[in-house]
Scaffold this motif. Structure first.
Motif, PDB file in Angstrom:
ATOM      1  N   ASN A   1       0.822  -1.204   0.000  1.00 40.61           N
ATOM      2  CA  ASN A   1       0.000   0.000   0.000  1.00 40.61           C
ATOM      3  C   ASN A   1       0.861   1.262   0.000  1.00 40.61           C
ATOM      4  O   ASN A   1       0.544   2.248  -0.680  1.00 40.61           O
ATOM      5  CB  ASN A   1      -0.944   0.016   1.199  1.00 40.61           C
ATOM      6  CG  ASN A   1      -2.040  -1.012   1.085  1.00 40.61           C
ATOM      7  OD1 ASN A   1      -2.349  -1.494   0.001  1.00 40.61           O
ATOM      8  ND2 ASN A   1      -2.629  -1.361   2.215  1.00 40.61           N
ATOM      9  N   HIS A   2       1.942   1.225   0.750  1.00 41.97           N
ATOM     10  CA  HIS A   2       2.845   2.368   0.806  1.00 41.97           C
ATOM     11  C   HIS A   2       3.494   2.599  -0.559  1.00 41.97           C
ATOM     12  O   HIS A   2       3.573   3.739  -1.027  1.00 41.97           O
ATOM     13  CB  HIS A   2       3.900   2.141   1.893  1.00 41.97           C
ATOM     14  CG  HIS A   2       4.820   3.295   2.089  1.00 41.97           C
ATOM     15  ND1 HIS A   2       4.387   4.529   2.519  1.00 41.97           N
ATOM     16  CD2 HIS A   2       6.157   3.407   1.908  1.00 41.97           C
ATOM     17  CE1 HIS A   2       5.417   5.339   2.584  1.00 41.97           C
ATOM     18  NE2 HIS A   2       6.509   4.682   2.221  1.00 41.97           N
ATOM     19  N   VAL A   3       3.942   1.553  -1.200  1.00 37.02           N
ATOM     20  CA  VAL A   3       4.559   1.669  -2.524  1.00 37.02           C
ATOM     21  C   VAL A   3       3.546   2.186  -3.540  1.00 37.02           C
ATOM     22  O   VAL A   3       3.853   3.061  -4.357  1.00 37.02           O
ATOM     23  CB  VAL A   3       5.168   0.313  -2.975  1.00 37.02           C
ATOM     24  CG1 VAL A   3       5.572   0.351  -4.439  1.00 37.02           C
ATOM     25  CG2 VAL A   3       6.361  -0.039  -2.094  1.00 37.02           C
ATOM     26  N   ASP A   4       2.320   1.690  -3.486  1.00 37.95           N
ATOM     27  CA  ASP A   4       1.271   2.159  -4.392  1.00 37.95           C
ATOM     28  C   ASP A   4       1.000   3.654  -4.182  1.00 37.95           C
ATOM     29  O   ASP A   4       0.831   4.413  -5.138  1.00 37.95           O
ATOM     30  CB  ASP A   4      -0.015   1.361  -4.199  1.00 37.95           C
ATOM     31  CG  ASP A   4       0.095  -0.065  -4.702  1.00 37.95           C
ATOM     32  OD1 ASP A   4       1.015  -0.352  -5.498  1.00 37.95           O
ATOM     33  OD2 ASP A   4      -0.741  -0.892  -4.295  1.00 37.95           O
ATOM     34  N   SER A   5       0.990   4.065  -2.920  1.00 35.79           N
ATOM     35  CA  SER A   5       0.785   5.477  -2.610  1.00 35.79           C
ATOM     36  C   SER A   5       1.917   6.330  -3.176  1.00 35.79           C
ATOM     37  O   SER A   5       1.681   7.394  -3.750  1.00 35.79           O
ATOM     38  CB  SER A   5       0.686   5.662  -1.107  1.00 35.79           C
ATOM     39  OG  SER A   5       0.628   7.025  -0.776  1.00 35.79           O
ATOM     40  N   LEU A   6       3.139   5.871  -3.025  1.00 36.80           N
ATOM     41  CA  LEU A   6       4.289   6.614  -3.555  1.00 36.80           C
ATOM     42  C   LEU A   6       4.237   6.691  -5.077  1.00 36.80           C
ATOM     43  O   LEU A   6       4.584   7.724  -5.673  1.00 36.80           O
ATOM     44  CB  LEU A   6       5.595   5.965  -3.094  1.00 36.80           C
ATOM     45  CG  LEU A   6       5.902   6.102  -1.604  1.00 36.80           C
ATOM     46  CD1 LEU A   6       7.129   5.275  -1.244  1.00 36.80           C
ATOM     47  CD2 LEU A   6       6.100   7.550  -1.213  1.00 36.80           C
ATOM     48  N   LYS A   7       3.796   5.622  -5.728  1.00 34.46           N
ATOM     49  CA  LYS A   7       3.662   5.641  -7.191  1.00 34.46           C
ATOM     50  C   LYS A   7       2.636   6.678  -7.631  1.00 34.46           C
ATOM     51  O   LYS A   7       2.845   7.395  -8.614  1.00 34.46           O
ATOM     52  CB  LYS A   7       3.261   4.259  -7.711  1.00 34.46           C
ATOM     53  CG  LYS A   7       4.400   3.253  -7.688  1.00 34.46           C
ATOM     54  CD  LYS A   7       3.928   1.902  -8.200  1.00 34.46           C
ATOM     55  CE  LYS A   7       5.039   0.875  -8.146  1.00 34.46           C
ATOM     56  NZ  LYS A   7       4.588  -0.450  -8.600  1.00 34.46           N
ATOM     57  N   GLN A   8       1.522   6.767  -6.917  1.00 33.32           N
ATOM     58  CA  GLN A   8       0.501   7.768  -7.245  1.00 33.32           C
ATOM     59  C   GLN A   8       1.041   9.183  -7.051  1.00 33.32           C
ATOM     60  O   GLN A   8       0.770  10.077  -7.849  1.00 33.32           O
ATOM     61  CB  GLN A   8      -0.739   7.569  -6.393  1.00 33.32           C
ATOM     62  CG  GLN A   8      -1.562   6.372  -6.776  1.00 33.32           C
ATOM     63  CD  GLN A   8      -2.775   6.196  -5.862  1.00 33.32           C
ATOM     64  OE1 GLN A   8      -2.816   6.712  -4.747  1.00 33.32           O
ATOM     65  NE2 GLN A   8      -3.758   5.467  -6.351  1.00 33.32           N
ATOM     66  N   GLN A   9       1.813   9.380  -5.998  1.00 26.83           N
ATOM     67  CA  GLN A   9       2.382  10.694  -5.736  1.00 26.83           C
ATOM     68  C   GLN A   9       3.362  11.101  -6.826  1.00 26.83           C
ATOM     69  O   GLN A   9       3.457  12.280  -7.181  1.00 26.83           O
ATOM     70  CB  GLN A   9       3.066  10.724  -4.376  1.00 26.83           C
ATOM     71  CG  GLN A   9       2.095  10.631  -3.215  1.00 26.83           C
ATOM     72  CD  GLN A   9       2.792  10.583  -1.880  1.00 26.83           C
ATOM     73  OE1 GLN A   9       3.863  11.152  -1.707  1.00 26.83           O
ATOM     74  NE2 GLN A   9       2.180   9.914  -0.917  1.00 26.83           N
ATOM     75  N   LEU A  10       4.096  10.143  -7.366  1.00 23.29           N
ATOM     76  CA  LEU A  10       5.028  10.445  -8.447  1.00 23.29           C
ATOM     77  C   LEU A  10       4.306  10.897  -9.708  1.00 23.29           C
ATOM     78  O   LEU A  10       4.831  11.691 -10.486  1.00 23.29           O
ATOM     79  CB  LEU A  10       5.894   9.215  -8.767  1.00 23.29           C
ATOM     80  CG  LEU A  10       7.053   8.952  -7.833  1.00 23.29           C
ATOM     81  CD1 LEU A  10       7.711   7.611  -8.171  1.00 23.29           C
ATOM     82  CD2 LEU A  10       8.078  10.071  -7.923  1.00 23.29           C
ATOM     83  N   GLN A  11       3.109  10.388  -9.936  1.00 19.89           N
ATOM     84  CA  GLN A  11       2.361  10.740 -11.136  1.00 19.89           C
ATOM     85  C   GLN A  11       1.684  12.107 -11.013  1.00 19.89           C
ATOM     86  O   GLN A  11       1.270  12.680 -12.016  1.00 19.89           O
ATOM     87  CB  GLN A  11       1.301   9.677 -11.421  1.00 19.89           C
ATOM     88  CG  GLN A  11       1.897   8.342 -11.809  1.00 19.89           C
ATOM     89  CD  GLN A  11       0.834   7.273 -11.958  1.00 19.89           C
ATOM     90  OE1 GLN A  11      -0.342   7.514 -11.723  1.00 19.89           O
ATOM     91  NE2 GLN A  11       1.244   6.080 -12.345  1.00 19.89           N
ATOM     92  N   PHE A  12       1.592  12.645  -9.809  1.00 23.90           N
ATOM     93  CA  PHE A  12       0.924  13.922  -9.589  1.00 23.90           C
ATOM     94  C   PHE A  12       1.767  15.042 -10.176  1.00 23.90           C
ATOM     95  O   PHE A  12       2.956  15.175  -9.887  1.00 23.90           O
ATOM     96  CB  PHE A  12       0.716  14.144  -8.087  1.00 23.90           C
ATOM     97  CG  PHE A  12      -0.079  15.368  -7.777  1.00 23.90           C
ATOM     98  CD1 PHE A  12      -1.446  15.395  -7.989  1.00 23.90           C
ATOM     99  CD2 PHE A  12       0.535  16.493  -7.278  1.00 23.90           C
ATOM    100  CE1 PHE A  12      -2.186  16.521  -7.708  1.00 23.90           C
ATOM    101  CE2 PHE A  12      -0.197  17.625  -6.992  1.00 23.90           C
ATOM    102  CZ  PHE A  12      -1.552  17.643  -7.209  1.00 23.90           C
ATOM    103  N   ASN A  13       1.150  15.851 -11.032  1.00 23.63           N
ATOM    104  CA  ASN A  13       1.853  16.956 -11.674  1.00 23.63           C
ATOM    105  C   ASN A  13       1.969  18.127 -10.706  1.00 23.63           C
ATOM    106  O   ASN A  13       0.964  18.726 -10.329  1.00 23.63           O
ATOM    107  CB  ASN A  13       1.104  17.379 -12.938  1.00 23.63           C
ATOM    108  CG  ASN A  13       1.873  18.384 -13.749  1.00 23.63           C
ATOM    109  OD1 ASN A  13       3.072  18.548 -13.562  1.00 23.63           O
ATOM    110  ND2 ASN A  13       1.192  19.060 -14.650  1.00 23.63           N
ATOM    111  N   ARG A  14       3.168  18.457 -10.305  1.00 22.28           N
ATOM    112  CA  ARG A  14       3.395  19.549  -9.366  1.00 22.28           C
ATOM    113  C   ARG A  14       3.820  20.805 -10.120  1.00 22.28           C
ATOM    114  O   ARG A  14       4.452  20.736 -11.153  1.00 22.28           O
ATOM    115  CB  ARG A  14       4.465  19.160  -8.355  1.00 22.28           C
ATOM    116  CG  ARG A  14       3.968  18.120  -7.374  1.00 22.28           C
ATOM    117  CD  ARG A  14       5.101  17.627  -6.484  1.00 22.28           C
ATOM    118  NE  ARG A  14       4.654  16.824  -5.393  1.00 22.28           N
ATOM    119  CZ  ARG A  14       4.241  15.572  -5.490  1.00 22.28           C
ATOM    120  NH1 ARG A  14       4.190  14.989  -6.661  1.00 22.28           N
ATOM    121  NH2 ARG A  14       3.860  14.902  -4.427  1.00 22.28           N
ATOM    122  N   GLU A  15       3.461  21.942  -9.550  1.00 15.68           N
ATOM    123  CA  GLU A  15       3.838  23.213 -10.153  1.00 15.68           C
ATOM    124  C   GLU A  15       4.770  23.935  -9.189  1.00 15.68           C
ATOM    125  O   GLU A  15       4.574  23.890  -7.972  1.00 15.68           O
ATOM    126  CB  GLU A  15       2.584  24.048 -10.392  1.00 15.68           C
ATOM    127  CG  GLU A  15       2.831  25.263 -11.225  1.00 15.68           C
ATOM    128  CD  GLU A  15       1.548  25.904 -11.689  1.00 15.68           C
ATOM    129  OE1 GLU A  15       1.596  27.079 -12.063  1.00 15.68           O
ATOM    130  OE2 GLU A  15       0.496  25.251 -11.670  1.00 15.68           O
TER     131      GLU A  15
END
Length: 71
Positions: free
Chosen positions: A15-29
């Motif tokens: 679950n932690h790894v999945d969460s980190l993967k989702q965070q990596l896909q988030f486009n930050r400005e």
């Protein structure tokens, strides 16, 4: 959130790894871009803010017309 990896079971780690993967896909400005845009948006909306412009309150049907009195 800090995790002690030896305290987590396999499901929690997955679950932690999945969460980190989702965070990596988030486009930050960058804040150097976002802050001036936010300040501009705030300045544009100031005339519509009833706390800064009391004339806007006159058009609001939900504003109480009288003060609350406790008997």
């Amino acid at each position: 959130m800090v995790f002690q990896m030896d305290e987590l079971d396999e499901t929690q780690l997955k679950n932690h790894v999945d969460s980190l993967k989702q965070q990596l896909q988030f486009n930050r400005e960058k804040t150097s871009v976002a802050i001036p845009e936010l300040a501009k948006w705030i300045e544009e909306k100031m005339n519509e803010d009833p706390f800064l412009n009391p004339d806007v309150l006159k058009d609001n049907p939900w504003v109480e017309s009288s003060k609350c009195v406790i008997i």
